[in-house]
Design a protein around this motif. Structure first.
Motif, short mmCIF file in Angstrom:
data_model
loop_
_atom_site.label_atom_id
_atom_site.label_comp_id
_atom_site.label_asym_id
_atom_site.label_seq_id
_atom_site.Cartn_x
_atom_site.Cartn_y
_atom_site.Cartn_z
N ASP A 55 30.40 41.27 11.07
CA ASP A 55 30.42 41.50 9.62
C ASP A 55 29.86 42.88 9.28
O ASP A 55 30.43 43.59 8.44
N SER A 56 28.77 43.27 9.95
CA SER A 56 28.17 44.58 9.67
C SER A 56 29.12 45.69 10.09
O SER A 56 29.21 46.73 9.43
N ALA A 57 29.85 45.47 11.21
CA ALA A 57 30.81 46.47 11.67
C ALA A 57 31.96 46.60 10.67
O ALA A 57 32.43 47.70 10.38
N LYS A 58 32.38 45.45 10.11
CA LYS A 58 33.46 45.48 9.10
C LYS A 58 32.99 46.17 7.83
O LYS A 58 33.74 46.91 7.18
N LYS A 64 33.33 53.47 5.41
CA LYS A 64 33.96 54.71 5.88
C LYS A 64 35.30 54.95 5.19
O LYS A 64 35.63 56.08 4.83
N ILE A 65 36.05 53.87 5.00
CA ILE A 65 37.36 53.99 4.33
C ILE A 65 37.16 54.38 2.87
O ILE A 65 37.89 55.23 2.32
N ASP A 66 36.15 53.78 2.22
CA ASP A 66 35.86 54.12 0.82
C ASP A 66 35.45 55.58 0.68
O ASP A 66 35.88 56.29 -0.24
N LYS A 67 34.61 56.05 1.61
CA LYS A 67 34.16 57.45 1.57
C LYS A 67 35.30 58.41 1.86
O LYS A 67 35.33 59.53 1.35
N GLU A 81 37.75 53.90 15.40
CA GLU A 81 36.39 53.57 15.84
C GLU A 81 36.15 52.05 15.82
O GLU A 81 35.49 51.51 16.72
N TYR A 82 36.72 51.38 14.81
CA TYR A 82 36.56 49.93 14.75
C TYR A 82 37.33 49.25 15.89
O TYR A 82 36.87 48.27 16.48
N GLY A 83 38.50 49.81 16.21
CA GLY A 83 39.27 49.29 17.35
C GLY A 83 38.51 49.45 18.65
O GLY A 83 38.51 48.56 19.51
N GLN A 84 37.81 50.58 18.82
CA GLN A 84 36.98 50.79 20.01
C GLN A 84 35.85 49.76 20.07
O GLN A 84 35.55 49.21 21.14
N TYR A 85 35.24 49.51 18.90
CA TYR A 85 34.15 48.53 18.83
C TYR A 85 34.65 47.14 19.27
O TYR A 85 34.00 46.45 20.05
N LEU A 86 35.82 46.74 18.77
CA LEU A 86 36.37 45.44 19.13
C LEU A 86 36.68 45.36 20.62
O LEU A 86 36.46 44.33 21.27
N ASN A 87 37.20 46.46 21.18
CA ASN A 87 37.52 46.47 22.61
C ASN A 87 36.24 46.31 23.45
O ASN A 87 36.21 45.53 24.41
N ASN A 88 35.19 47.02 23.06
CA ASN A 88 33.91 46.91 23.78
C ASN A 88 33.30 45.53 23.63
O ASN A 88 32.52 45.10 24.48
N GLY A 90 35.09 42.87 23.70
CA GLY A 90 35.95 41.95 24.45
C GLY A 90 37.09 41.35 23.64
O GLY A 90 37.82 40.50 24.15
N GLU A 91 37.26 41.78 22.40
CA GLU A 91 38.35 41.25 21.55
C GLU A 91 39.56 42.17 21.67
O GLU A 91 39.83 43.00 20.80
N LYS A 92 40.29 42.02 22.77
CA LYS A 92 41.39 42.93 23.08
C LYS A 92 42.51 42.87 22.05
O LYS A 92 43.02 43.91 21.62
N GLU A 93 42.90 41.67 21.67
CA GLU A 93 44.04 41.53 20.74
C GLU A 93 43.72 42.16 19.39
O GLU A 93 44.54 42.92 18.83
N ALA A 94 42.53 41.87 18.86
CA ALA A 94 42.13 42.45 17.58
C ALA A 94 41.99 43.98 17.70
O ALA A 94 42.37 44.73 16.79
N SER A 95 41.48 44.41 18.84
CA SER A 95 41.35 45.85 19.07
C SER A 95 42.70 46.54 19.03
O SER A 95 42.86 47.59 18.40
N ILE A 96 43.68 45.94 19.69
CA ILE A 96 45.04 46.51 19.73
C ILE A 96 45.62 46.62 18.31
O ILE A 96 46.22 47.63 17.94
N ASP A 97 45.39 45.60 17.49
CA ASP A 97 45.92 45.62 16.11
C ASP A 97 45.34 46.78 15.31
O ASP A 97 46.07 47.51 14.61
N TYR A 98 44.03 46.99 15.39
CA TYR A 98 43.40 48.07 14.61
C TYR A 98 43.75 49.45 15.18
O TYR A 98 43.91 50.41 14.43
N LEU A 99 43.88 49.53 16.49
CA LEU A 99 44.28 50.80 17.10
C LEU A 99 45.70 51.18 16.68
O LEU A 99 45.99 52.35 16.39
N LYS A 100 46.58 50.20 16.64
CA LYS A 100 47.96 50.46 16.21
C LYS A 100 48.01 50.91 14.75
O LYS A 100 48.80 51.77 14.36
#
Length: 668
Positions: A55-58, A64-67, A81-88, A90-100
Motif C-alpha cells: 500500500d505504501s509503495a502504491k 509521483k504520478i501526481d507530481k 520503478e513500481y514494476g521493479q519493486y514488484l519484481n523484487n 516476487g510478483e512477476k505477473e504484476a511487475s510485467i503489467d506495470y513495466l508494459k
C-alpha cells in the motif's frame, strides 16, 4: 489372589487407562488448536505487513504520478520503478503489467533511451518468469531502440543478454552471433567497462559446446583485464577463477585447479558471495573424487549445499553426490538422487549437466541390473550428444567466431597501415619542420650578425661624433688662442699649465673614444681638464666644482666614457652665454651600487619656456640618446636621464639640473 479380585483390578486398570488417553488426547487437541491459532495469527500479521508495504509503495507511485502532472517521462519512470519493486517482491505477473504500461507511455514520447532501458528490464523479468520467447522478442526491441540512440554500452549489454538466452536454450549459432556483436561494439567503442563479463559469456558458449581451446582463450582474455579499473565486477572475477579451475581440470592439472578454486573460495567468503562459495566447494569436491578421496569430496559437497541459490547448483550437486555414492557402493542412493534431476524443468537448459545426468542414469541402472532402463537412458544420452557435438553446430560457431577475429585482424592491419602512413607523413612533416627551423635559425643568425655589424658601425660613428663634439675646431682654436695670449703676456706658468691640460684632454679624448669602458677616475680627470680649459676660454665667467665622497673607489668603478661632457658643454655654452661673471657649475657624483649618479647643475639662464616640453634636443643630446640605446641593447641595462629647468620648480632660482644614472659595467 482370587480370580474375582484379579478381574476387579483389571477393570479398574482399564478405566484408568481410558481416562489417561482421554486426557492426553484432549491436551494434544488443545495444543494443536493453540498452535493453529498462533500460526494463523502470525500469517495474518505477515500478510498485514506485506499489504502495508504494498500500500505504501502504491501511495508513493500515486504521489509521483501526481507530481509529474503532464510530464510523460516522469510518469513512465514512476510506473517503471513500481514494476521493479514488484519484481523484487516476487510478483512477476504484476511487475510485467506495470513495466508494459511504462513502456507504452515511453513509446508515446519516442524517448528511445528510456524505451531501451525499460525493454531490457522487462525482457529480464520475462526470462525469470520462464516466458522465454517474449524475453527474446523484448530484448530485440530494446536493442533496436538503443541502436537509434547510438548508446554502445546499452547495445552491447542487450546483445550479450540475447546471447546468454540463446546459449541457455541451446541455440549456439544465435548465441555466438549476438555475443560476437556485443564484443565488436565494446571493442570498437574502446568501452572497457565490464568487458570481462562479455569475455566470460563468450567462453561459456564454447564451454557448452566442449570447445576447450576457445573456452580457455576467452577466459585468459578476461583474466588479463580483471584487475583493470571498471573492467570486471566481483561476480565477473569469481566466474573467471571458477572457469580457470574448470579448464585446469579438463587439462588434467588438478593441483593448479585446486589453487584457482581455493582463491575463489577465499575471495567469495570475504565478500559474502554464496554462489562463489558453493561453486568453489563443488568443483574442489570433483577434484578430490578424481584423486580417489570420496569421503573428502562428499564432505565438501554437503557443505556447499548451505550456499545454494539456483537450479543449476542443485542439479550439479545431485550428479556429483551420485557419482560419490556410486564409488562408495551405494548405487540405489545415487540413482535416487539423479532421478530427482529428471523432475526439474531447468535440467534441459544446462547441456553439460543434462548429459552427465543421462550418463549416470544409464550407468547406475546397469549397475543395478536394470538393463532395459539403462538402454532407454543411453538412447536419450546419444540423442543429446549428437545435438551437442553436431559438426554443423560446431563449425557454424567456429566459422562465425573466425570471421569476427579475421575481420578484427583486417581492421587492425588497416589501422596499422594508416598509422604507418601517418608516421611517414609525420616523419616527412618533421623533416620539413626541422629544415624550416634550421633555415629560420640561419636567417636569424645572419640578421643578428648584420645587426651587430650595423650596431658596431653605428657605435663607431657615434664615437667619431663624440670626438668631433669635444674636439671641434672652434674649441681647439679658442683654447690654443687663449694659451697663445698667456704666452704673449709673458705668463709662461699659466700658458704651460693650460697647454698641459689641453694635451691631457686631447690624449684622453683620443683614447677614450675607442674604449668600451673607462675608470671613474679617468672620467673625472677628463672633465676637470675640459672645464679648466673652458673657464680659461670664457675668461673666468664661471667657477666649477666636482663633489664626491672620499670613500668612492674611483679606480675600481668602470663606466661608459664621455657621457657627461655634452651636458657640461651645453651648460657653459648656453647657460652662461649672456653673463659676464658669477656663473656656477657643480657636478655631484654618488655611488648608487649598480650605477653612478651624476648631477650637473648650473645657475645660468636655463631653457626658454616650452623647449624641454616640446622635446628640444641639441646635437649633443641626440648623440647621448643614441649612445644610451646602444648601451641598453648591448648590456641589457638602462639608466635614468632627467632634465629639470630649476625655475619651473623653484621660482627664485635659474639654471638647469641634469641627473644621469650611468650603469656600472665592471662585470660586463
Amino acid at each position: 489372589m482370587r480370580e474375582k479380585d484379579i478381574r476387579s483390578m483389571t477393570y479398574r486398570l482399564h478405566i484408568s487407562l481410558f481416562f489417561f488417553y482421554l486426557l492426553a488426547f484432549t491436551s494434544s487437541y488443545s495444543l494443536n488448536v493453540a498452535n493453529f491459532t498462533i500460526c494463523a495469527s502470525t500469517n495474518l500479521y505477515k500478510n498485514k505487513i506485506i499489504s502495508t508495504v504494498q500500500d505504501s509503495a502504491k501511495i508513493e507511485l500515486k504521489n509521483k504520478i501526481d507530481k509529474a502532472a503532464n510530464d510523460s517521462l516522469k510518469i513512465a519512470s514512476a510506473y517503471f520503478e513500481y514494476g521493479q519493486y514488484l519484481n523484487n517482491s516476487g510478483e512477476k505477473e504484476a511487475s510485467i503489467d506495470y513495466l508494459k504500461l511504462a513502456i507504452k507511455i515511453a513509446n508515446k514520447t519516442s524517448n528511445k533511451a528510456q524505451i531501451a532501458e525499460f525493454d531490457n528490464y522487462l525482457a529480464n523479468v520475462y526470462w525469470q518468469a520462464g516466458i522465454y520467447q517474449s524475453s527474446i522478442d523484448t530484448y530485440i526491441l530494446a536493442y533496436k531502440s538503443a541502436a537509434i540512440t547510438q548508446d554502445s554500452s546499452q547495445m552491447a549489454k542487450i546483445s550479450m543478454n540475447l546471447a546468454s538466452n540463446y546459449n541457455y536454450l541451446g541455440d549456439y549459432n544465435e548465441a555466438i552471433k549476438y555475443a560476437l556483436n556485443a564484443l565488436k561494439i565494446k571493442e570498437t567503442a574502446k568501452d572497457w567497462e565490464r568487458i570481462c563479463y562479455h569475455y566470460v559469456a563468450m567462453a561459456t558458449i564454447f564451454k557448452e559446446t566442449d570447445n576447450v581451446e576457445k573456452w580457455d582463450y576467452y577466459i585468459q582474455k578476461a583474466y588479463k583485464l580483471k584487475d583493470v579499473e571498471n573492467c570486471a565486477s566481483f561476480g565477473d572475477i569469481a566466474k573467471i577463477y571458477n572457469n580457470l579451475g574448470s579448464i585446469a581440470v579438463r587439462k588434467g592439472n588438478h593441483k593448479k585447479a585446486l589453487i584457482y578454486f581455493d582463491s575463489l573460495l577465499v575471495l567469495s567468503k570475504q565478500a559474502g558471495f554464496d554462489k562463489g562459495i558453493s561453486a568453489a566447494l563443488g568443483n574442489s569436491s570433483n577434484i578430490y573424487k578424481e584423486l580417489n578421496q570420496p569421503e573428502k569430496a562428499l564432505e565438501l559437497l554437503l557443505e556447499s549445499e548451505k550456499y545454494f541459490g539456483d537450479p543449476y547448483e542443485i542439479i550439479s550437486n545431485n550428479n556429483s553426490k551420485a557419482e560419490l555414492y556410486r564409488l562408495l557402493g551405494q548405487e540405489q542412493k545415487a540413482l535416487d538422487l539423479v532421478m530427482k534431476n529428471t523432475s526439474l524443468n531447468d535440467l534441459r537448459f544446462y547441456s553439460m549437466e543434462h548429459e552427465n545426468t543421462l550418463s549416470l542414469l544409464s550407468d547406475l541402472n546397469a549397475d543395478l541390473l536394470n538393463y532395459k532402463a539403462a538402454l532407454k537412458w543411453n538412447d536419450s544420452l546419444r540423442i543429446l550428444e549428437n545435438k551437442l557435438r553436431d559438426d554443423k553446430v560446431r563449425k557454424g560457431i567456429e566459422e562465425l567466431e573466425t570471421k569476427y577475429e579475421t575481420a578484427k585482424k583486417e581492421q587492425q592491419i588497416e589501422l596499422l597501415t594508416a598509422e604507418n602512413e601517418l608516421k611517414n607523413q609525420g616523419i616527412n612533416t618533421g623533416i620539413a619542420i626541422v629544415s624550416f627551423l634550421v633555415t629560420v635559425i640561419i636567417l636569424i643568425l645572419y640578421i643578428v650578425s648584420i645587426r651587430n655589424k650595423q650596431a658596431e658601425l653605428k657605435q663607431n660613428n657615434l664615437r667619431l661624433q663624440v670626438l668631433r663634439t669635444q674636439m671641434n675646431p672652434h674649441f681647439v682654436f679658442n683654447a690654443l688662442g687663449s694659451i697663445q695670449n698667456f704666452m704673449l703676456k709673458n705668463d709662461a706658468r699659466k700658458a704651460s699649465q693650460y697647454l698641459s691640460q689641453f694635451a691631457s684632454l686631447t690624449r684622453a679624448t683620443l683614447n677614450n673614444s675607442t674604449a668600451e669602458t673607462i675608470s671613474l677616475a679617468d672620467e673625472i680627470s677628463m672633465l676637470k681638464n675640459y672645464m679648466a680649459l673652458e673657464k680659461m676660454r670664457k675668461q673666468n665667467k664661471f667657477i666649477y666644482s666636482i663633489n664626491y665622497d672620499d670613500d668612492l673607489d674611483l679606480d675600481f668603478i668602470r663606466i661608459p666614457p664621455m657621457l657627461n661632457q655634452p651636458f657640461i658643454e651645453n651648460a657653459i655654452k648656453h647657460g652662461f652665454k649672456n653673463i659676464d661673471n658669477g656663473g656656477i657649475l657643480e657636478i655631484t657624483i654618488t655611488d648608487k651600487k649598480d650605477w653612478v649618479e651624476f648631477i650637473i647643475e648650473d645657475n645660468g639662464e636655463g631653457f626658454p619656456e616650452g623647449k624641454i616640453k616640446g622635446g628640444y634636443k641639441s646635437m649633443a643630446m641626440s648623440i647621448f640618446e643614441n649612445r644610451r640605446k646602444l648601451i641598453r641593447q648591448k648590456y641589457k641595462k638602462d639608466f635614468k636621464f632627467e632634465i629639470l629647468n630649476l625655475n619651473d620648480e623653484y621660482p627664485n632660482q635659474t639654471g638647469v639640473r641634469i641627473t644621469i644614472n650611468i650603469p656600472i659595467l665592471n662585470n660586463d
